[in-house]
Design an enzyme around this catalytic site. Sequence first.
Site, PDB file in Angstrom:
ATOM      1  N   ARG A 124       0.830  -1.208   0.000  1.00  0.00           N
ATOM      2  CA  ARG A 124       0.000   0.000   0.000  1.00  0.00           C
ATOM      3  C   ARG A 124       0.860   1.253   0.000  1.00  0.00           C
ATOM      4  O   ARG A 124       2.023   1.236   0.381  1.00  0.00           O
ATOM      5  CB  ARG A 124      -0.901   0.013   1.260  1.00  0.00           C
ATOM      6  N   CYS A 125       0.260   2.393  -0.419  1.00  0.00           N
ATOM      7  CA  CYS A 125       0.970   3.660  -0.470  1.00  0.00           C
ATOM      8  C   CYS A 125       1.453   4.050   0.928  1.00  0.00           C
ATOM      9  O   CYS A 125       0.748   3.743   1.883  1.00  0.00           O
ATOM     10  CB  CYS A 125       0.089   4.761  -1.052  1.00  0.00           C
ATOM     11  N   PRO A 126       2.605   4.623   1.145  1.00  0.00           N
ATOM     12  CA  PRO A 126       3.527   5.077   0.102  1.00  0.00           C
ATOM     13  C   PRO A 126       4.650   4.088  -0.205  1.00  0.00           C
ATOM     14  O   PRO A 126       5.643   4.473  -0.813  1.00  0.00           O
ATOM     15  CB  PRO A 126       4.117   6.334   0.741  1.00  0.00           C
TER      16      PRO A 126
END
Lengths: 365, 70
Positions: free
Chosen positions: B11-13
């Site tokens: 998942r981001c980042p």
Amino acid sequence: MGIITAGKYEGQHPIHPKARQILLDAFDQGWADPTQISSQGRQAQALLDQARESIAKSLGLKVDEIELWGEPELISPIAIWGAPGFGVSPFIYGATERSEIIGMRGKSKQFFEISVDIDGAIDLELLTQTLQPNSIVAIQSANIETGVIQNIKAIAKAVVAQNAHLHIDATASGARFVKPSYWSTLHFDARSWNGPSGVGVFALKNGARWSNPLPHTRPTRAPNSFSIPLALAAASALEHWIADEAANSTRLKSLIERVRNHVKQTISDVDIAGNAESTLPNIISLSFLNVSSEQLVAELEIEGFSVASGSACVASALEPSHVLKAMGLLTHGNMRINLNHDVQDGEITKLLALLPGIISKLREN
Amino acid sequence: MAFELDCRGKRCPLPIIELSKKIKESELGQEVLLISDDPATAADLTAWARMTGNEFKVISADNFLITKSN
């Protein structure tokens, strides 16, 4: 703990203490339905009329142009839905509008999204080219996530040139909104002036064409199912907010400027949304490259600062903020500061002293 | 030959952080194929490229070819 900032709405700031008192008193009275004839009902009706007049005056509107709504989030969708020809006429909206406005495209046969530049400003040329005489345009006066203010005067000029319909979402600017000479419908939320949640203002300009899309048998422009105590508190909060704003607007603006300049000077690889000249005086959005917003929000929480974030890893959605995305700004490592009138200068000093260290620590992880 | 950086499921980042590390270690002109199914990656790559002065091409929904240009 000194909490200086808030999230999606300014109304996450506490309700103004004087408005809170009015709210409690009104609930204590246990007011009857104002449409029933009783002495209590008459008293409630008189206070409500005063509140309505006060709200209209504070927002620079005529009292017969406004309606109070008990479900503020529905105002923009219903204002747009009731615009002449909505559904078949072209529906035009800005790429950074709130999702309930963008969602109205699903109810229209034709829609056009107007892109924004990296500072968040609507592409005026594209808007002008897209406009037709029967267009329905929905534009926000300012954005709640970034504080970016649209050039509403120029937008209104483009819309009036085609004699099209203009809905303005003023929920982020609230009482800071300066209305253009041309508009059709407006939407305000009492949370924007530290009023209670659950009260909104729908304004219909005298002479503008609009018909209530909700089922009704008698001519009416609103469901009128709002709470009287909340409406009285909203009017009181608005009066106090305006007085507080007069005393604090310059100070808030300079605090936000301090944040902008300090972050630019001390932290590398940061996207600051919008430019100083066209953002609200109390909001700033910062996105730090290679930083997890989740960790950033948690670190600041430990230090007593409550900030919001538009990054997907913090928000409940998987998708990142459509606002940052539309502007081409970094969507991760985002934090939003939304200052209330009672913020102390020392709180900002403390935040700015801590931030560079927190960012470099998180980048090392 | 592009270096493959598989960030699927991250998942981001994280995809951007891992890409930043890889690019930092790379020579000028080195290509990196980033594979990421996180919905924030495409938007963030645009901002990342602007901020760091690197270039990228979208190959498919999940595949991005980055060239170290700075």
